[in-house]
Scaffold this motif. Structure first.
Motif, PDB file in Angstrom:
ATOM      1  N   ALA A 115      20.235   6.707  -3.649  1.00 47.65           N
ATOM      2  CA  ALA A 115      19.529   5.655  -4.379  1.00 47.65           C
ATOM      3  C   ALA A 115      19.998   4.281  -3.938  1.00 47.65           C
ATOM      4  O   ALA A 115      19.187   3.357  -3.742  1.00 47.65           O
ATOM      5  CB  ALA A 115      19.724   5.832  -5.887  1.00 47.65           C
ATOM      6  N   GLY A 116      21.317   4.097  -3.753  1.00 51.62           N
ATOM      7  CA  GLY A 116      21.833   2.819  -3.291  1.00 51.62           C
ATOM      8  C   GLY A 116      21.401   2.505  -1.878  1.00 51.62           C
ATOM      9  O   GLY A 116      21.079   1.354  -1.548  1.00 51.62           O
ATOM     10  N   GLY A 169      14.954  -1.736   0.295  1.00 53.26           N
ATOM     11  CA  GLY A 169      13.829  -2.281  -0.449  1.00 53.26           C
ATOM     12  C   GLY A 169      13.120  -1.318  -1.364  1.00 53.26           C
ATOM     13  O   GLY A 169      12.148  -1.696  -2.033  1.00 53.26           O
ATOM     14  N   GLN A 170      13.583  -0.053  -1.436  1.00 51.95           N
ATOM     15  CA  GLN A 170      12.973   0.917  -2.344  1.00 51.95           C
ATOM     16  C   GLN A 170      13.910   1.137  -3.518  1.00 51.95           C
ATOM     17  O   GLN A 170      14.968   1.749  -3.382  1.00 51.95           O
ATOM     18  CB  GLN A 170      12.717   2.247  -1.627  1.00 51.95           C
ATOM     19  CG  GLN A 170      12.060   3.291  -2.524  1.00 51.95           C
ATOM     20  CD  GLN A 170      11.931   4.648  -1.857  1.00 51.95           C
ATOM     21  OE1 GLN A 170      12.078   4.768  -0.645  1.00 51.95           O
ATOM     22  NE2 GLN A 170      11.669   5.683  -2.632  1.00 51.95           N
ATOM     23  N   LEU A 219       6.258   3.074   2.296  1.00 47.47           N
ATOM     24  CA  LEU A 219       5.111   3.107   1.392  1.00 47.47           C
ATOM     25  C   LEU A 219       5.578   3.122  -0.058  1.00 47.47           C
ATOM     26  O   LEU A 219       4.972   2.490  -0.921  1.00 47.47           O
ATOM     27  CB  LEU A 219       4.246   4.333   1.689  1.00 47.47           C
ATOM     28  CG  LEU A 219       3.659   4.424   3.101  1.00 47.47           C
ATOM     29  CD1 LEU A 219       2.902   5.733   3.270  1.00 47.47           C
ATOM     30  CD2 LEU A 219       2.751   3.243   3.398  1.00 47.47           C
ATOM     31  N   ALA A 220       6.681   3.835  -0.312  1.00 43.65           N
ATOM     32  CA  ALA A 220       7.203   3.898  -1.681  1.00 43.65           C
ATOM     33  C   ALA A 220       7.603   2.524  -2.193  1.00 43.65           C
ATOM     34  O   ALA A 220       7.408   2.206  -3.375  1.00 43.65           O
ATOM     35  CB  ALA A 220       8.392   4.850  -1.738  1.00 43.65           C
ATOM     36  N   SER A 221       8.157   1.684  -1.319  1.00 45.92           N
ATOM     37  CA  SER A 221       8.582   0.351  -1.743  1.00 45.92           C
ATOM     38  C   SER A 221       7.389  -0.570  -2.019  1.00 45.92           C
ATOM     39  O   SER A 221       7.540  -1.586  -2.697  1.00 45.92           O
ATOM     40  CB  SER A 221       9.491  -0.276  -0.684  1.00 45.92           C
ATOM     41  OG  SER A 221       8.765  -0.583   0.494  1.00 45.92           O
ATOM     42  N   LEU A 222       6.211  -0.216  -1.499  1.00 44.05           N
ATOM     43  CA  LEU A 222       5.002  -1.014  -1.719  1.00 44.05           C
ATOM     44  C   LEU A 222       4.206  -0.541  -2.936  1.00 44.05           C
ATOM     45  O   LEU A 222       3.217  -1.170  -3.319  1.00 44.05           O
ATOM     46  CB  LEU A 222       4.103  -0.951  -0.480  1.00 44.05           C
ATOM     47  CG  LEU A 222       4.686  -1.511   0.822  1.00 44.05           C
ATOM     48  CD1 LEU A 222       3.750  -1.205   1.994  1.00 44.05           C
ATOM     49  CD2 LEU A 222       4.933  -3.005   0.712  1.00 44.05           C
ATOM     50  N   ASP A 223       4.645   0.562  -3.539  1.00 41.34           N
ATOM     51  CA  ASP A 223       3.896   1.194  -4.625  1.00 41.34           C
ATOM     52  C   ASP A 223       4.474   0.809  -5.981  1.00 41.34           C
ATOM     53  O   ASP A 223       5.661   1.006  -6.234  1.00 41.34           O
ATOM     54  CB  ASP A 223       3.961   2.713  -4.442  1.00 41.34           C
ATOM     55  CG  ASP A 223       3.372   3.469  -5.614  1.00 41.34           C
ATOM     56  OD1 ASP A 223       2.389   2.984  -6.202  1.00 41.34           O
ATOM     57  OD2 ASP A 223       3.896   4.561  -5.931  1.00 41.34           O
ATOM     58  N   ASP A 224       3.654   0.280  -6.856  1.00 44.61           N
ATOM     59  CA  ASP A 224       4.091  -0.054  -8.216  1.00 44.61           C
ATOM     60  C   ASP A 224       3.315   0.727  -9.271  1.00 44.61           C
ATOM     61  O   ASP A 224       3.380   0.412 -10.458  1.00 44.61           O
ATOM     62  CB  ASP A 224       3.961  -1.558  -8.472  1.00 44.61           C
ATOM     63  CG  ASP A 224       2.538  -2.076  -8.336  1.00 44.61           C
ATOM     64  OD1 ASP A 224       1.619  -1.262  -8.032  1.00 44.61           O
ATOM     65  OD2 ASP A 224       2.318  -3.290  -8.526  1.00 44.61           O
TER      66      ASP A 224
END
Length: 407
Positions: A94-95, A101-102, A233-238
């Protein structure tokens, strides 16, 4: 029992009736080719193999020894564990992702037995017979094999040097509603191409608008040796439409069999249940030893040390292709990862070419099985990460001669 009875012929085995799902699962072309390629006299560019001489063997061995020597971990490492995975390892992941950026919490990380298991778990919780799965054309062979076992229908989207064509995807979405879209955004397998930032944003937007799940498979993302890292893609998803997979197989060692899934808790919970039914948990010893390794090991420095070597090998293959391939042969030019993709001239069939190549002691993977629907025989995948430059040149020389003779 009498001696005569013991020597009597055994009755024939029963007529085994395999499930329809199993009948749809095809053997991996790559696995079959690797049986040939394992011969020591073959220069193989077939498997997706990281360079074994670059594995941090001593550091891994030390971490295992320290795990056994520790009062806290010595016996715990040999015990059953939780399905979610060893908490310190999940916290490290996670860190690590946060620095890229995710932003996910450790309880949004599920440890898997390689990222390949993540593909299967996603299929288990999301896919029913007849569901539509969208993939790039071509796509990762083992993903097609996995999803095909769930009796899905595939829809393919064009790809080019900038990855999946999101305009083509948008046109498809006007007609069909997929359940899942599978994509490798970084240094795609088999092509070696990278999804552009513009298309990453467009892809996430389309998933949010049309309410399907993106399965982002990113085993190679750390292995960039040219250009700048792009956001996942995960970091761009909200809106919780992206499940993301990755692994230590390409950076530390594939023998550890450690991967992970991140995503919304609403999807990770059923994936955890599915994993419980599959293998209870990923190997405790490998998880604890890897967590101990990462406490002191310079992981980022290790990646930085890999990149010049992989860059040299990729450039060596590009130079060798230019020098030895007959006119009309085309290939991709990756910015990282382990593969490039070759289109043969003159309508040659790569599968028919392979036995001729093996006679000349060189091997590759024919490209047709990487296509979900309309298989194209004129392509091949080459791996450059597992051979030094001088053997890459020799291998491409042999391969170029085989192709020229077949024209």
């Amino acid at each position: 029992m009498s001696a005569d009875a013991m020597s009597a012929p055994l009755p024939p085995p029963p007529a085994y009736r395999l499930s329809q799902r199993m009948s749809r699962m095809k053997t991996s072309a790559v696995r079959e080719i690797l049986k040939i390629a394992e011969r020591p006299d073959i220069l193989s560019f077939a498997g997706g193999l990281p360079a074994p001489e670059l594995f941090p063997k001593d550091a891994i061995a030390k971490a295992f020894a320290e795990t056994f020597a520790s009062d806290a971990d010595g016996r715990s490492a040999l015990q059953y564990s939780t399905t979610e995975g060893f908490a310190p390892l999940r916290e490290w992941i996670a860190g690590h992702l946060a620095r890229k950026g995710q932003h996910v919490h450790a309880d949004q990380v599920l440890i898997t037995s390689g990222s390949q298991q993540g593909l299967d778990l996603a299929g288990k919780i999301l896919l029913d017979p007849g569901d539509l799965v969208v993939v790039e054309d071509p796509s990762y062979l083992a993903a097609l094999q996995t999803f095909g076992g769930y009796e899905v229908e595939f829809a393919t989207v064009r790809s080019d040097d900038a990855g999946m064509d999101t305009d083509d995807l948008a046109a498809l979405l006007k007609k069909r509603q997929p359940k899942l879209l599978y994509v490798i955004p970084n240094f795609q397998n088999p092509k070696g191409t990278t999804l552009s930032l513009e298309r990453r944003k467009a892809l996430v937007r389309l998933a949010q608008e049309h309410r399907f799940v993106i399965l982002e498979d990113d085993p190679y993302g750390e292995l960039r040796f040219k250009g700048v890292h792009l956001p996942s893609l995960a970091s761009l998803d909200d809106q919780g439409v992206v499940l993301s997979l990755s692994t230590f197989s390409k950076t530390l060692a594939p023998g550890l069999r450690l991967g992970w899934v991140t995503g919304p808790k609403a999807l990770l919970k059923p994936m955890t249940i599915a994993k419980q039914a599959t293998d209870l948990h990923t190997a405790t010893l490998a998880q604890r030893a890897t967590a101990r390794l990462l406490e002191t090991f310079d992981y980022a420095g290790h990646i930085q040390a890999l990149m010049p070597i992989y860059a040299q090998r990729a450039n060596s293959m590009l130079d060798a292709l230019k020098a030895h391939m007959p006119q009309g042969t085309q290939w991709t030019r990756p910015d990282g990862g382990m593969f490039l993709w070759v289109e043969l001239p003159g309508g040659l069939d790569a599968a028919k070419l392979l036995p001729l190549a093996v006679e000349q002691k060189v091997a590759f993977v024919p490209g047709a099985p990487f296509f979900a629907n309309d298989q194209k025989p004129q392509f091949m995948r080459l791996n450059y990460s597992n051979r030094p430059p001088e053997l890459i040149n020799e291998g491409m020389k042999r391969l170029g001669s085989v192709i020229a003779d077949a024209l």
